[in-house]
Scaffold this motif. Sequence first.
Motif, PDB file in Angstrom:
ATOM      1  N   GLN A 130     -29.872  15.376  -7.062  1.00  0.00           N
ATOM      2  CA  GLN A 130     -29.326  16.430  -7.926  1.00  0.00           C
ATOM      3  C   GLN A 130     -30.426  17.011  -8.800  1.00  0.00           C
ATOM      4  O   GLN A 130     -31.275  16.305  -9.331  1.00  0.00           O
ATOM      5  N   LYS A 131     -30.400  18.343  -8.923  1.00  0.00           N
ATOM      6  CA  LYS A 131     -31.398  18.996  -9.770  1.00  0.00           C
ATOM      7  C   LYS A 131     -30.801  20.260 -10.362  1.00  0.00           C
ATOM      8  O   LYS A 131     -30.002  20.949  -9.720  1.00  0.00           O
ATOM      9  N   PHE A 132     -31.210  20.581 -11.597  1.00  0.00           N
ATOM     10  CA  PHE A 132     -30.743  21.772 -12.296  1.00  0.00           C
ATOM     11  C   PHE A 132     -31.890  22.752 -12.489  1.00  0.00           C
ATOM     12  O   PHE A 132     -33.033  22.346 -12.716  1.00  0.00           O
ATOM     13  N   PHE A 133     -31.556  24.052 -12.421  1.00  0.00           N
ATOM     14  CA  PHE A 133     -32.544  25.103 -12.632  1.00  0.00           C
ATOM     15  C   PHE A 133     -31.966  26.134 -13.598  1.00  0.00           C
ATOM     16  O   PHE A 133     -30.875  26.650 -13.371  1.00  0.00           O
ATOM     17  N   HIS A 134     -32.698  26.444 -14.662  1.00  0.00           N
ATOM     18  CA  HIS A 134     -32.305  27.477 -15.625  1.00  0.00           C
ATOM     19  C   HIS A 134     -33.357  28.578 -15.637  1.00  0.00           C
ATOM     20  O   HIS A 134     -34.549  28.308 -15.475  1.00  0.00           O
ATOM     21  N   GLY A 135     -32.925  29.806 -15.858  1.00  0.00           N
ATOM     22  CA  GLY A 135     -33.884  30.894 -16.023  1.00  0.00           C
ATOM     23  C   GLY A 135     -33.406  32.184 -15.398  1.00  0.00           C
ATOM     24  O   GLY A 135     -32.227  32.330 -15.050  1.00  0.00           O
ATOM     25  N   ARG A 136     -34.319  33.120 -15.237  1.00  0.00           N
ATOM     26  CA  ARG A 136     -34.019  34.365 -14.538  1.00  0.00           C
ATOM     27  C   ARG A 136     -34.208  34.152 -13.037  1.00  0.00           C
ATOM     28  O   ARG A 136     -34.931  33.260 -12.617  1.00  0.00           O
TER      29      ARG A 136
END
Length: 271
Positions: free
Chosen positions: A197-203
Motif C-alpha cells: 500500500q502506498k499513498f500519493f499527494h500532489g498535483r
Amino acid sequence: MLSLVPTPIGNIGDISLRAMDALSEADILLCEDTRVTKKLLHILKERYNITPKENQEFISLHSHNEQAFVEKLEASFFEQNIVYVSDAGMPGVSDPGQTLVRYCIENKIEYDVLPGANAVLTAFVASGFCQTQMLFFGFLDHKGTSRAAQLQEALHNGYTTVLYESPHRLEKLLKELSQEAPEREIFLAKELTKRYQKFFHGRAAEILIELDGNFKGEWVVVLSASKKHAASAISEKDILALDLPKKVQAKLVSKITGENTKSCYQRLLEN
C-alpha cells in the motif's frame, strides 16, 4: 433470506466475525468469481478455524450474467440461506449485488447487508481533504465524449470526488487531469490494505513524475473539491439553442459549468 457480505480488499485480517459466520452458514454462495470465494474460505478455514456448512453450493454471478440470472429467479430460491460475495469489498459498489437487493424488495424477501471493507471510504478518509461530503464516480468510461463529459463533471461538481482507475488507464487519467485541472490537489491510493500500500499527494503532473511509469496495482483516485459554481438560470441546452458560433457557445458553457473551454469546444464539435 439473502445476505450481502463484504470481503477484505487486501488484508485478510479485515474480515469481520459476522462475515465469517455468514460465509460458513450459507447453503448457497453466489460469487462474482467462485474460484476467489473458494480460496477465501480455504484461507479462513486455515487461519481462523471456521467450519463451512457441508455441501455448500457455489454459483457464479457476475456483471455479465446478473440480469439474466435474476430474471429466472423464483422466490422459493431464498428459502435457503443465500449469500452473495463479490471478489473484494462491498457488493453493489462497482460490483454486482444491487439487482439482487431490488429483487428481494419487490418480492418481499428478507435480506441483510453486512458492513465491511470498502475502498471508496478508506481512500476518502486517507486523502485528508477536509470535507464531510463526497461523490463516488466509480470507473469513468474508457474513451470518447462520454469520458470527457464525465471527467468534467467529476472535476467541477463542488465535492471531493472518488474515482476507480485501472493500471492500464491511470497514466491517461493523470495526463487528462494535468491538462484540465493542473493546479488541483489530488490523492492516489495504491493497493489499499495490502503489503505494498502506498499513498500519493500532489498535483497530477507531480504524481506522474513520482510514479515514473510504474502504474501496476489497484488504484483509487480522490480529487479535492473544486469551488462549486453558482447555479445559473441559463442551461447549456439554452446556450446551444442560440444561433451562435461554436467557439462562443463553448465560452459561455464554460462560464456556467467551469468546464475547460478548449475541451468544451471539442465536445460541441463532436456532438
